[in-house]
Scaffold this motif. Sequence first.
Motif: not given
Length: 251
Positions: A94, A97-98, A124, A152, A202, A206, A209, A212, A231
């Motif tokens: 998470r 990818s964020a 996170d 997201v 990843h 999205t 996530v 965020c 996240t």
Amino acid sequence: LRAGALGPGGTIEADGEPLAIVLQETPFYAEAGGQVGDTGTITGRGNTFEFVVEDTQKDGDLILHLGHLKSGTAAVGTAATATVTSHRRAGIKRAHSATHLLHHALHTTLGRDAVQRGSKVEQDQLRFDFSHKAAVTPAELVHIEDEINRCVAIGTTVDTQMMDLDDARKLGAMALFGEKYPDRVRVVRMSDFSTELCGGTHLDNTGQVGFCKIISEEPVAKGVRRITAITGPKAVGLVRQQEEILKEILQ
């Protein structure tokens, strides 16, 4: 277990000493590119031993599983099952990818000169260093956070693909300044938001996530700023904590 991974005689017994085990193949991610190494367990076939992996690092071409032998005796050539701590890996995915979405949001808010200068990705939680000559204003931070969460909410597929470095460059894939890349590279794409060279783990989408939240922005060197964000459950937990504090203040 690979030869040379263990002690004299090719065996080790549980004694509490820190050890490194090497496997012929492994699902564990070794710390690289700012992403922390995986944790988990390695269990010998027939429960002959249990090894607790507390970190995973690289040593040349070897992937070292660092930790302690909890029970039993491990020997070279023993068949074993390697299990990554799934909830921790999910949180790392998470945050990673964020991080790519944050890089995109910085470009849309501050311009293309806001390029990555370093990062750290944990469960996170993420830390992202980027080039910028001035402090990011509160309004800009709100815009950056909104753009991340817009991406997201769209829930686009996260696509990973191996390709030639020249082809990746033609796609416009972003790379770290000064980094040396092999002829074959891994490209991580998130719709038209983000295309980057990246070897880390990843999400598939999205939307996973969840949420965020940016928690700080600060200088770390001349012309370099740092954004820290959280996240998933950590982000939700922070918002709830802030709500409770606000309720107490209003009482």
